[in-house]
Scaffold this active site. Structure first.
Site, PDB file in Angstrom:
ATOM      1  N   ASP A   1     -16.188  70.581 114.049  1.00  9.73           N
ATOM      2  CA  ASP A   1     -17.643  70.440 114.158  1.00  9.73           C
ATOM      3  C   ASP A   1     -18.322  71.549 113.344  1.00  9.73           C
ATOM      4  O   ASP A   1     -17.867  72.694 113.342  1.00  9.73           O
ATOM      5  CB  ASP A   1     -18.007  70.571 115.641  1.00  9.73           C
TER       6      ASP A   1
ATOM      7  N   LEU B   1     -17.096  64.303 118.107  1.00 11.72           N
ATOM      8  CA  LEU B   1     -16.072  64.546 117.082  1.00 11.72           C
ATOM      9  C   LEU B   1     -14.693  64.115 117.577  1.00 11.72           C
ATOM     10  O   LEU B   1     -13.929  63.483 116.851  1.00 11.72           O
ATOM     11  CB  LEU B   1     -16.065  66.030 116.696  1.00 11.72           C
TER      12      LEU B   1
ATOM     13  N   LYS C   1      -9.142  57.841 125.552  1.00  7.73           N
ATOM     14  CA  LYS C   1     -10.042  56.893 124.884  1.00  7.73           C
ATOM     15  C   LYS C   1     -10.611  57.480 123.599  1.00  7.73           C
ATOM     16  O   LYS C   1     -10.933  58.663 123.531  1.00  7.73           O
ATOM     17  CB  LYS C   1     -11.200  56.533 125.814  1.00  7.73           C
TER      18      LYS C   1
ATOM     19  N   PHE D   1     -15.062  78.733 124.227  1.00  7.73           N
ATOM     20  CA  PHE D   1     -15.923  78.009 123.270  1.00  7.73           C
ATOM     21  C   PHE D   1     -17.331  77.799 123.845  1.00  7.73           C
ATOM     22  O   PHE D   1     -18.299  77.710 123.115  1.00  7.73           O
ATOM     23  CB  PHE D   1     -15.328  76.648 122.912  1.00  7.73           C
TER      24      PHE D   1
ATOM     25  N   HIS E   1     -25.883  62.202 126.370  1.00 11.82           N
ATOM     26  CA  HIS E   1     -25.008  61.365 127.202  1.00 11.82           C
ATOM     27  C   HIS E   1     -25.067  61.776 128.694  1.00 11.82           C
ATOM     28  O   HIS E   1     -25.324  60.947 129.572  1.00 11.82           O
ATOM     29  CB  HIS E   1     -23.572  61.488 126.673  1.00 11.82           C
TER      30      HIS E   1
END
Ligand SMILES: NC(=O)c1ccc[n+]([C@@H]2O[C@H](COP(=O)([O-])OP(=O)(O)OC[C@H]3O[C@@H](n4cnc5c(N)ncnc54)[C@H](O)[C@@H]3O)[C@@H](O)[C@H]2O)c1
Length: 390
Positions: free
Chosen positions: A66, A132, A167, A194, A291
């Site tokens: 990213d 990503l 997925k 992170f 989301h």
């Protein structure tokens, strides 16, 4: 002379009674989800995560990363690999929901093809948020029908959800995640450090998925959230005494639910809580809603419906909305028109093979599935939420 058929029957493929060749096989899935803090500052290369080094001293890896993560952590990651004599090629992607489309997958495939990556021994490393990871996972599953890849999630949604299952997918037309595959990573590296650079809104966004697991499956997780919701967002889940427990509870609950139903043969999935109305709301409100925010609104609708059905007491509902408030999660958005929500429910029903299969909380920390949510219940829930949101 023996008839040829007998010979075939010995292989158990041909059933002479029905004149049918039956082919069956199974695909074992095994991957490690490894929790390590400050991983890229460590000196040693970890083959169990990133794959074996080659004997000829020419080990290389493609890292799809990213663009914001590259800015903050790119040098640290590069130097981890270079001090371990591994040549890395970086492909830096701007990965947001609007770029979560097939063309971005093709750009990853082009890079793989340019580099002539070995299809078994050079795993692709994906470092970034859920968008990503979904894109690179899909590219990896398509390249020669499957090449290994490693997931390194860098957002909260990634760490507790998008990074740990199998997925992959991208949006198609106006449909959220409509095309994709089930394709397991070789391994997953979870490094919560992170999160230290993640902005507050995306942190809250991930907290929605954590709240989901708490409400539908893990009452202890809900208690942890009740005790710390005010502080953990500011702390970015770095040093608060509850941070590690919250992460571990979320990941454990999620993996328990995913592992028993990896291919989603069973369409009654507790992890679908918050994912009935939200795919439609999210796409309709793009790029306004993230989301997790759409998931939070969907859950709020379901909480009111559950309360209306006496699955939640007044006290439980109040406690839930207090956590919402402390986490700064939305309960309503202007895109939530009744027609939109009813269409969303119809769409979800058709994806769930004709039954609503909507998970609703039954008390805090347990869920049941219902198949008979009515338009009136949706209308009533929207009215309550509109008022609460004022
Ligand atoms: N495959 C699955 O099972 C699954 C599960 C849940 C969600 N998802 C998908 O995940 C996506 C949402 O993922 P997300 O919430 O991670 O959003 P995202 O991938 O869009 O990342 C959010 C933002 O954070 C930035 N970012 C990433 N890491 C950062 C860091 N460490 N520091 C600073 N900035 C950083 C990104 O550049 C981006 O702008 C949705 O598309 C959803 O469909 C997939």
């Amino acid at each position: 002379m023996q008839p040829l058929l007998l010979k075939i029957r010995k292989d158990k493929v041909f059933d002479a009674n029905s004149s049918t060749w039956k082919v069956s096989s199974s695909l074992p899935i095994e991957y490690a989800v490894v929790e390590r803090s400050g991983f890229f500052f460590q000196p040693d290369y970890d083959e169990s995560i990133f794959g074996q080094k080659s004997d000829d001293g020419m080990t290389r890896r493609l890292i799809v990363i990213d663009h914001i993560v590259a800015k903050y952590f790119g040098d640290t990651i590069k130097s981890y690999f270079s001090r371990n004599d591994i040549h890395v090629e970086f492909l830096t992607l701007t990965a947001d929901e609007e770029l979560k489309v097939a063309d971005t997958v093709f750009s990853v495939l082009n890079k793989i093809i340019d580099l002539k990556l070995q299809r078994r021994s050079e795993p692709i490393i994906a470092i970034g948020g859920g968008v990503l990871l979904d894109i690179v996972g899909l590219a990896a599953s398509l390249y020669r029908r499957g090449t290994p890849y490693v997931r390194v999630p860098t957002t909260l949604v990634g760490l507790i959800d998008a990074g740990i299952g199998i997925k992959t997918g991208v949006n198609y037309d106006t449909h959220k995640n409509r095309i994709g595959t089930y394709y397991s990573p070789k391994s997953v590296l979870l490094d919560a450090t992170f999160l230290s650079t993640l902005d507050e809104r995306h942190l809250r966004n991930g907290m929605a998925e954590i709240l989901k697991m708490a409400l539908i499956k893990d009452a202890d997780l809900f208690s942890l959230l009740e005790e710390s919701a005010h502080q953990i967002v500011d702390d970015k889940l770095q040093s608060h005494p509850h941070s590690q427990a919250i992460m571990r509870h979320s990941i454990q609950s999620m993996l328990e639910e995913l592992e028993k139903n990896l291919w989603e043969k069973d369409l009654e999935r507790l992890v679908d809580f918050g994912h009935t109305f939200s795919p439609t709301i999210e796409m309709k409100a793009l790029p306004e809603l993230l989301h997790g925010e759409a998931v939070a609104i969907d859950m709020a609708i379901c909480i009111i419906i559950a309360h209306g059905r006496k699955l939640l007491t007044n006290d439980e509902m109040d406690r839930i909305f207090q956590v919402y408030k402390a986490l700064g999660l939305p309960i309503f958005h202007s895109s939530c028109e009744i027609k939109v929500l009813c269409d969303a429910l119809d769409d979800a029903t058709s994806h769930r093979d004709g039954l609503q299969r909507v998970p609703l909380p039954k008390g805090i920390g347990e869920g049941i599935f219902v198949h008979d949510i009515s338009e009136q219940e949706i209308k009533d829930a929207v009215m309550v939420l509109k008022e609460k949101a004022l």
